[in-house]
Design a protein around this motif. Structure first.
Motif, short mmCIF file in Angstrom:
data_model
loop_
_atom_site.label_atom_id
_atom_site.label_comp_id
_atom_site.label_asym_id
_atom_site.label_seq_id
_atom_site.Cartn_x
_atom_site.Cartn_y
_atom_site.Cartn_z
N GLN B 189 0.72 -1.46 0.11
CA GLN B 189 -0.03 0.04 -0.08
C GLN B 189 0.79 1.14 -0.01
O GLN B 189 0.35 2.30 0.19
CB GLN B 189 -1.02 0.10 1.42
N ALA B 190 2.23 1.18 -0.16
CA ALA B 190 3.00 2.25 -0.49
C ALA B 190 2.78 3.17 -1.63
O ALA B 190 2.31 2.50 -2.58
CB ALA B 190 4.35 1.99 -0.44
N ALA B 191 2.57 4.42 -1.78
CA ALA B 191 2.07 5.04 -2.92
C ALA B 191 3.39 4.86 -3.95
O ALA B 191 3.00 4.89 -5.29
CB ALA B 191 2.06 6.66 -2.59
N SER B 192 4.33 4.67 -3.50
CA SER B 192 5.68 4.26 -4.29
C SER B 192 5.70 2.74 -4.83
O SER B 192 6.71 2.34 -5.39
CB SER B 192 6.81 4.63 -3.74
N SER B 193 4.52 1.71 -4.30
CA SER B 193 4.68 0.60 -5.00
C SER B 193 5.07 0.11 -6.21
O SER B 193 5.68 -0.67 -6.55
CB SER B 193 3.46 -0.04 -4.34
N PHE B 194 4.53 1.17 -6.95
CA PHE B 194 4.38 0.82 -8.62
C PHE B 194 6.24 1.07 -8.90
O PHE B 194 6.51 0.28 -10.14
CB PHE B 194 3.86 2.07 -9.32
N ALA B 195 7.09 1.57 -8.22
CA ALA B 195 8.44 1.80 -8.52
C ALA B 195 9.16 0.62 -8.56
O ALA B 195 10.33 0.47 -9.11
CB ALA B 195 9.00 3.25 -7.64
N SER B 196 8.69 -0.47 -7.92
CA SER B 196 9.13 -1.72 -7.94
C SER B 196 8.51 -2.50 -9.01
O SER B 196 8.83 -3.58 -9.57
CB SER B 196 9.12 -2.28 -6.61
N GLY B 197 6.91 -2.29 -8.76
CA GLY B 197 6.10 -3.27 -9.60
C GLY B 197 6.40 -3.02 -11.12
O GLY B 197 6.35 -4.00 -11.66
N ILE B 198 6.63 -1.96 -11.70
CA ILE B 198 6.81 -1.81 -13.02
C ILE B 198 8.05 -2.38 -13.58
O ILE B 198 8.44 -2.51 -14.63
CB ILE B 198 6.98 -0.17 -13.58
N ILE B 199 8.84 -2.79 -12.69
CA ILE B 199 10.09 -3.96 -13.06
C ILE B 199 9.80 -5.09 -12.66
O ILE B 199 10.13 -5.87 -13.63
CB ILE B 199 11.34 -3.14 -12.44
N ARG B 200 9.30 -5.42 -11.52
CA ARG B 200 9.19 -6.87 -10.85
C ARG B 200 8.33 -7.74 -11.80
O ARG B 200 8.56 -8.49 -12.05
CB ARG B 200 8.93 -6.55 -9.50
N GLU B 201 6.99 -7.03 -11.87
CA GLU B 201 6.18 -7.91 -12.63
C GLU B 201 6.28 -8.16 -13.82
O GLU B 201 6.19 -9.25 -14.52
CB GLU B 201 4.73 -7.11 -12.27
N PRO B 202 6.75 -7.15 -14.97
CA PRO B 202 7.18 -7.79 -16.41
C PRO B 202 8.15 -8.73 -16.28
O PRO B 202 8.04 -9.50 -17.11
CB PRO B 202 7.53 -6.30 -16.76
N LEU B 203 9.21 -8.49 -15.35
CA LEU B 203 10.34 -9.59 -15.34
C LEU B 203 9.67 -10.92 -14.95
O LEU B 203 10.25 -12.08 -15.09
CB LEU B 203 11.46 -9.22 -14.43
N ASN B 204 8.71 -10.98 -14.12
CA ASN B 204 7.97 -12.10 -13.96
C ASN B 204 6.75 -12.73 -14.92
O ASN B 204 5.62 -13.53 -14.43
CB ASN B 204 7.19 -12.19 -12.40
N GLY B 205 6.75 -11.92 -15.72
CA GLY B 205 5.76 -12.18 -17.07
C GLY B 205 4.30 -11.72 -16.80
O GLY B 205 3.26 -12.05 -17.33
N LEU B 206 4.41 -10.77 -15.77
CA LEU B 206 2.77 -10.13 -15.42
C LEU B 206 2.92 -8.84 -15.97
O LEU B 206 3.74 -7.98 -15.90
CB LEU B 206 2.65 -10.19 -13.88
#
Lengths: 325, 325
Positions: B189-206
């Motif tokens: 629920q961090a406002a900055s959650s996307f700053a990891s998500g936009i790298i992590r999820e694509p690398l995990n195929g999501l």
């Protein structure tokens, strides 16, 4: 319109109450003047000398939630939160400072939030929130770096008031006060007590000790101007304040030597000679960490005014407070 | 030597514990290496996967004084206080944020003070303490002006740690962290959650949503460097810190567009194409109030190091955290 003044039996609280009684009204949030029907003075002791049906005095501990519930209600339009443990005392008694300067401020804000009507809350803060390596003139964007527990507690209260305002729980204003001089009455445990004492005591025929060096620079505001600033700070619209509710009030920047020279100009050589220079390392450490001036252009643009000269400040003390000889 | 990690079951807490177990020792206040005999992980849940006799796990509420008394004793040499309610959640649940980010920090400091042995206490703070009109590069002397309750609570905790250190109750250090990227695991629920998500999820195929504009600038630090900074921050002598216990850690300043371009360079076009741009006004308001860079020369002089490039940060995530395909 109902008003609450915490620290209402103190010097500023009493003086503010008298000014408000005389003025008789304040603007509401729509800018419409409303008659002041009640002023509640909250303090550990009752103030003397109020003979006005609009004054109600409530004595007690402002960290007592039950007391705050009695004092602040949905009828409260404005709260002037002046109750504080002064700098020297907060340094000597850490827990007392935390309780009154921090916990009471937070409880007061929480009480306002619980009422739900977004009252105007005016906090006073201090030069003591600054410290460490400072520019010659502190700016609005200069970091807080308090070097005393009092300064830390005031800085925290500033942050709380800003966030409670941003969240819409209160309509808050923080007035950062210069050191107040000339404060009437007795010396107190503020590290800056001497900044009034070296003028007041000599004018009253008494000796007074100056615990810091003559070249120490202070940023001062007179009691008259502080009271005017409190009322003006209340009266500003929230829109005028933008993203920061904290305002550095205008002051005059003088050295202690300048102050004694002004005393000599206004009251004569014999009076000024009653100042004795005796260094106190503890007081000097706190006072020297405070800024000797800050940029007050935001306050000026918002309509606050300071004093013209320290000579005028001394004359105002003589007019307002010096007992007839 | 005994160490306490609050938020010990969280991503940073677990990783710090593993690094300390591997390292096996830390310097004491005289600079002598001491064997780490115990690491207490405190959190609302227990961490999985620790099979080491030196790890003790205590679950509970860190605003519970009885729990703090069990956890922090005169045997505690260091406390890494990582427990926090993240920015988005503290904004949504004001009372929870105040309780964990402010009250727990203060109770922890009071517990250390009561023990009387002046333990080292390492707090983590955040870019979120800054806000409003900011210079392109924030300086050590730039005023705090948080525009979120999380930032306010972190700023208050910084002030408390500094004053408790000045008073000699603790030997504190505040590390102001850039936004951490790439954080492994799930979105939070961090406002900055996307700053990891936009790298992590694509690398995990999501697929992953970016809620802010491509030109929004972030100040980032990788998990590897954060852990190294926490241990280095502990290891510094109090003398090295001077009058401020707060240190702005090194980071790299990149726009969100730069981050996605780096992802494309490291992992290819198809992976980067999994980022979807969908504006979220609430997140944008908080993120845009944070600085995109600050001056880290004090941290650099104290021996902290940041990342070399965001490409390297992505590669480190792939090495450390990406599950085998």
């Amino acid at each position: 319109m109902q008003i609450v003044i915490t620290g209402g039996a103190g010097f500023l609280g009493q003086r503010l109450a008298r000014s408000l009684l005389k003025q008789g009204n304040l603007p509401d949030r729509d800018g419409q003047l409303q008659t002041i029907s009640k002023i509640i003075l909250v303090d550990v002791v009752a103030a003397n000398g109020f003979d006005d049906a609009r004054i109600e005095q409530i004595t007690g501990d402002i960290t007592d939630s039950a007391l705050l519930e009695r004092v602040i209600t949905t009828q409260t339009a404005a709260i002037f939160h002046l109750a504080a443990i002064v700098s020297g005392q907060a340094e000597a008694d850490f827990d007392l400072g935390m309780r009154i300067n921090l916990d009471a401020s937070r409880l007061l804000l929480e009480r306002c939030r619980a009422c739900g009507h977004v009252p105007r809350v005016i906090f006073t803060s201090s030069v003591a929130v600054f410290g460490g390596v400072l520019p010659a003139v502190v700016q609005d964007h200069t970091a807080l770096n308090p070097q005393s527990s009092y300064g830390t507690q005031k800085a925290i209260a500033e942050l709380l008031l800003n966030d409670f305002s941003r969240k819409g729980f209160v309509d808050g204003r923080v007035l950062r006060l210069p050191t107040i001089s000339v404060r009437p009455g007795k010396p107190n445990q503020a590290a800056s007590s001497f900044a009034s004492g070296i003028i007041r005591e000599p004018l009253n025929g008494l000796p007074s000790v100056c615990p810091v060096a003559p070249n120490v620079r202070l940023w001062l505001l007179s009691p008259r101007k502080v009271i005017a600033a409190l009322i003006h700070g209340y009266s500003l619209s929230a829109d005028a304040l933008g993203k920061s509710r904290t305002i550095n009030l205008p002051g005059i920047s003088v050295t202690v030597a300048d102050m004694v020279a002004a005393l000599e100009r206004v009251a004569g050589k014999d009076v000024a000679a009653r100042v004795e220079w005796k260094h106190d390392a503890g007081i000097d450490r706190i006072i020297s960490s405070w800024p000797g001036a800050w940029d007050a252009s935001r306050a000026n643009a918002l309509g606050f005014t300071g004093d013209r000269s320290f000579d005028d400040v001394i004359r105002a003390y003589i007019d307002d407070d010096l007992p007839a000889a």
